[in-house]
Design a protein around this motif. Structure first.
Motif, mmCIF file in Angstrom:
data_model
loop_
_atom_site.group_PDB
_atom_site.id
_atom_site.type_symbol
_atom_site.label_atom_id
_atom_site.label_comp_id
_atom_site.label_asym_id
_atom_site.label_seq_id
_atom_site.Cartn_x
_atom_site.Cartn_y
_atom_site.Cartn_z
ATOM 1 N N ASN A 138 148.803 115.214 7.964
ATOM 2 C CA ASN A 138 149.288 114.022 8.138
ATOM 3 C C ASN A 138 150.811 113.574 8.107
ATOM 4 O OD1 ASN A 138 146.399 113.180 9.100
ATOM 5 N ND2 ASN A 138 146.125 111.541 8.401
ATOM 6 N N GLY A 139 151.526 113.058 7.210
ATOM 7 C CA GLY A 139 152.714 112.542 6.471
ATOM 8 C C GLY A 139 153.842 113.440 7.103
ATOM 9 N N VAL A 140 153.677 114.792 7.796
ATOM 10 C CA VAL A 140 154.677 115.815 8.216
ATOM 11 C C VAL A 140 154.343 115.955 10.419
ATOM 12 C CG1 VAL A 140 154.826 116.435 6.242
ATOM 13 C CG2 VAL A 140 153.224 117.628 7.483
ATOM 14 N N ILE A 141 153.111 115.542 10.135
ATOM 15 C CA ILE A 141 153.364 115.959 11.548
ATOM 16 C C ILE A 141 153.699 114.861 12.754
ATOM 17 C CG2 ILE A 141 151.750 117.644 11.234
ATOM 18 C CD1 ILE A 141 149.943 115.800 12.572
ATOM 19 N N ARG A 142 154.420 114.080 12.617
ATOM 20 C CA ARG A 142 154.673 112.671 13.287
ATOM 21 C C ARG A 142 156.287 112.634 13.626
ATOM 22 N NH1 ARG A 142 150.382 111.751 16.447
ATOM 23 N NH2 ARG A 142 148.170 111.743 14.916
ATOM 24 N N THR A 143 156.916 113.695 13.369
ATOM 25 C CA THR A 143 158.501 113.916 13.607
ATOM 26 C C THR A 143 158.851 114.629 15.332
ATOM 27 O OG1 THR A 143 158.481 116.228 13.179
ATOM 28 C CG2 THR A 143 159.002 114.960 11.511
ATOM 29 N N GLU A 144 160.027 113.587 16.032
ATOM 30 C CA GLU A 144 160.034 113.989 17.337
ATOM 31 C C GLU A 144 160.441 115.947 17.656
ATOM 32 O OE1 GLU A 144 160.870 112.393 19.683
ATOM 33 O OE2 GLU A 144 159.048 111.188 18.024
ATOM 34 N N GLU A 145 160.932 116.658 16.270
ATOM 35 C CA GLU A 145 160.700 118.065 15.968
ATOM 36 C C GLU A 145 159.280 118.892 16.060
ATOM 37 O OE1 GLU A 145 162.661 122.123 13.600
ATOM 38 O OE2 GLU A 145 162.513 119.965 12.746
ATOM 39 N N TYR B 247 161.524 104.512 20.230
ATOM 40 C CA TYR B 247 162.295 104.087 19.343
ATOM 41 C C TYR B 247 161.427 102.321 18.097
ATOM 42 C CZ TYR B 247 166.631 100.895 18.470
ATOM 43 O OH TYR B 247 167.839 100.624 18.246
ATOM 44 N N ASP B 248 161.125 101.908 19.120
ATOM 45 C CA ASP B 248 160.595 100.653 17.824
ATOM 46 C C ASP B 248 159.803 101.293 16.813
ATOM 47 O OD1 ASP B 248 161.936 99.039 19.547
ATOM 48 O OD2 ASP B 248 160.048 98.083 20.683
ATOM 49 N N GLU B 249 158.914 102.116 16.812
ATOM 50 C CA GLU B 249 158.195 102.667 15.636
ATOM 51 C C GLU B 249 159.393 103.452 14.949
ATOM 52 O OE1 GLU B 249 154.566 105.904 15.761
ATOM 53 O OE2 GLU B 249 155.708 105.196 17.713
ATOM 54 N N LEU B 250 160.156 104.438 15.360
ATOM 55 C CA LEU B 250 160.970 105.107 13.828
ATOM 56 C C LEU B 250 161.859 104.436 14.067
ATOM 57 C CD1 LEU B 250 161.714 108.336 16.645
ATOM 58 C CD2 LEU B 250 160.292 108.159 15.095
ATOM 59 N N THR B 251 162.448 102.979 13.827
ATOM 60 C CA THR B 251 163.135 102.243 13.382
ATOM 61 C C THR B 251 162.664 101.217 12.445
ATOM 62 O OG1 THR B 251 164.595 101.999 15.913
ATOM 63 C CG2 THR B 251 164.555 99.803 14.299
ATOM 64 N N ALA B 252 161.190 100.916 13.562
ATOM 65 C CA ALA B 252 160.479 100.801 12.008
ATOM 66 C C ALA B 252 160.383 101.307 10.653
ATOM 67 C CB ALA B 252 158.947 99.944 12.577
ATOM 68 N N LYS B 253 160.384 102.364 10.995
ATOM 69 C CA LYS B 253 160.127 103.419 9.675
ATOM 70 C C LYS B 253 161.066 104.275 8.851
ATOM 71 C CE LYS B 253 156.304 105.618 11.536
ATOM 72 N NZ LYS B 253 155.460 106.753 12.161
ATOM 73 N N GLY B 254 162.833 102.945 9.767
ATOM 74 C CA GLY B 254 163.569 103.882 8.878
ATOM 75 C C GLY B 254 164.449 105.026 9.549
ATOM 76 N N ILE B 255 163.487 105.165 10.578
ATOM 77 C CA ILE B 255 164.059 106.517 11.005
ATOM 78 C C ILE B 255 165.569 106.515 12.010
ATOM 79 C CG2 ILE B 255 163.743 108.651 11.975
ATOM 80 C CD1 ILE B 255 161.156 109.032 11.455
ATOM 81 N N SER B 256 166.471 106.550 11.785
ATOM 82 C CA SER B 256 167.857 106.619 13.181
ATOM 83 C C SER B 256 167.544 107.109 13.985
ATOM 84 C CB SER B 256 168.902 106.835 11.555
ATOM 85 O OG SER B 256 169.802 107.017 13.083
ATOM 86 N N CYS B 257 167.890 106.782 15.294
ATOM 87 C CA CYS B 257 167.118 107.088 16.196
ATOM 88 C C CYS B 257 168.070 107.294 17.606
ATOM 89 C CB CYS B 257 165.522 107.207 16.628
ATOM 90 S SG CYS B 257 164.894 105.573 16.669
ATOM 91 N N GLN C 71 168.121 109.489 24.134
ATOM 92 C CA GLN C 71 167.522 110.363 23.002
ATOM 93 C C GLN C 71 166.552 110.724 23.654
ATOM 94 O OE1 GLN C 71 169.557 113.419 23.163
ATOM 95 N NE2 GLN C 71 167.714 114.496 23.800
ATOM 96 N N ILE C 72 165.478 109.856 23.565
ATOM 97 C CA ILE C 72 164.566 109.586 23.355
ATOM 98 C C ILE C 72 163.906 109.540 24.176
ATOM 99 C CG2 ILE C 72 161.989 108.596 22.466
ATOM 100 C CD1 ILE C 72 163.417 107.176 19.983
ATOM 101 N N GLU C 73 164.356 108.708 25.469
ATOM 102 C CA GLU C 73 163.569 108.698 26.730
ATOM 103 C C GLU C 73 163.999 110.224 27.921
ATOM 104 O OE1 GLU C 73 164.158 105.699 31.377
ATOM 105 O OE2 GLU C 73 165.234 105.067 29.000
#
Length: 230
Positions: A85-92, A156-166, A170-172
């Motif tokens: 669960n903790g490793v499958i939610r990345t953009e890659e 973008y909001d989801e990733l930012t809330a997790k402290g992930i720079s994005c 690019q996401i769009e």
């Protein structure tokens, strides 16, 4: 006889969040098919398999086991017995999952499990081709979408809330590319089933979408949903 609800739509439309909430409200099992594909993608990436090599991917599918378990009411995705669960939610991983899901061997492996779950349990399943291919006999089918800009901003909001720079732009672009792949792949493309109800969530809150689908369940299931409400 089990009751099945199919929710399809493009990346970032809110399918998983809404399906989880609806499953709790109805007392159904939520099957996150996207997470299952992500687990497969993570397996290929972690093993260094070239995801452009369909033959190698097909060979790797033979010894992969992806299952779903529940702990304290929360879904856990298990890859060969390991909680991922903790490793499958990345953009890659997400982009890789979109790419390898076009391979017949990957789809065959996971669709078999998904059908088995739906045959024996009341389930809500979300993905790209649930209503059209995986559960064509589902009693309720929803096609959930939103504008590309709205979907990108949510991610973008989801990733930012997790402290992930994005980067929002690019996401769009990634979402647009994923939509193109998903809608035009040869095997089981993203499509709205003929009998699916279209819901555009661009201007709706999560709760509004959940309640709209809940009402659809009541109308289509003759009160079955109401009887199962918790």
């Amino acid at each position: 006889m089990s009751m099945n609800i199919a929710i399809d739509g493009p990346a970032g439309a809110g399918k998983s969040t809404i399906a989880k909430m609806l499953a709790k409200q109805l007392g159904f099992i939520y099957v996150d098919t996207g997470a299952m594909y992500r687990a497969m993608a993570y397996n290929f990436l972690s093993r260094g398999i070239d995801t452009a090599d369909e033959e190698a991917i097909a060979a790797a599918c033979t010894d992969v086991d992806v299952t779903i378990a529940y702990e304290n009411g929360e879904q856990q995705v298990l890859l060969n017995g390991e909680n991922v669960n903790g490793v499958i939610r990345t953009e890659e991983v997400g982009n890789t999952a979109s790419a390898v899901s076009a391979y017949s061997a990957v789809r065959a492996k996971l669709v078999k499990l998904q059908k088995q779950l739906a045959a024996k349990s009341d389930v809500i399943m979300d993905g790209r081709d649930i209503g059209s291919c995986v559960l064509p006999e589902a009693q309720v089918k929803i096609y959930l979408t939103a504008s590309t800009a709205v979907r990108a901003k949510r991610r973008y909001d989801e990733l930012t809330a997790k402290g992930i720079s994005c980067d929002l732009m690019q996401i769009e672009r990634d979402i647009e590319a994923r939509d193109e792949r998903d809608m035009h792949r040869e095997i089981s493309p993203l499509v709205q089933a003929e009998d699916a109800v279209l819901i555009d969530s661009s201007e709706l809150s999560i709760n509004e979408v959940v309640q709209e689908i809940y009402q659809i369940c009541q109308r289509h299931a003759g009160g079955h949903a109401e009887g199962r409400e918790k």
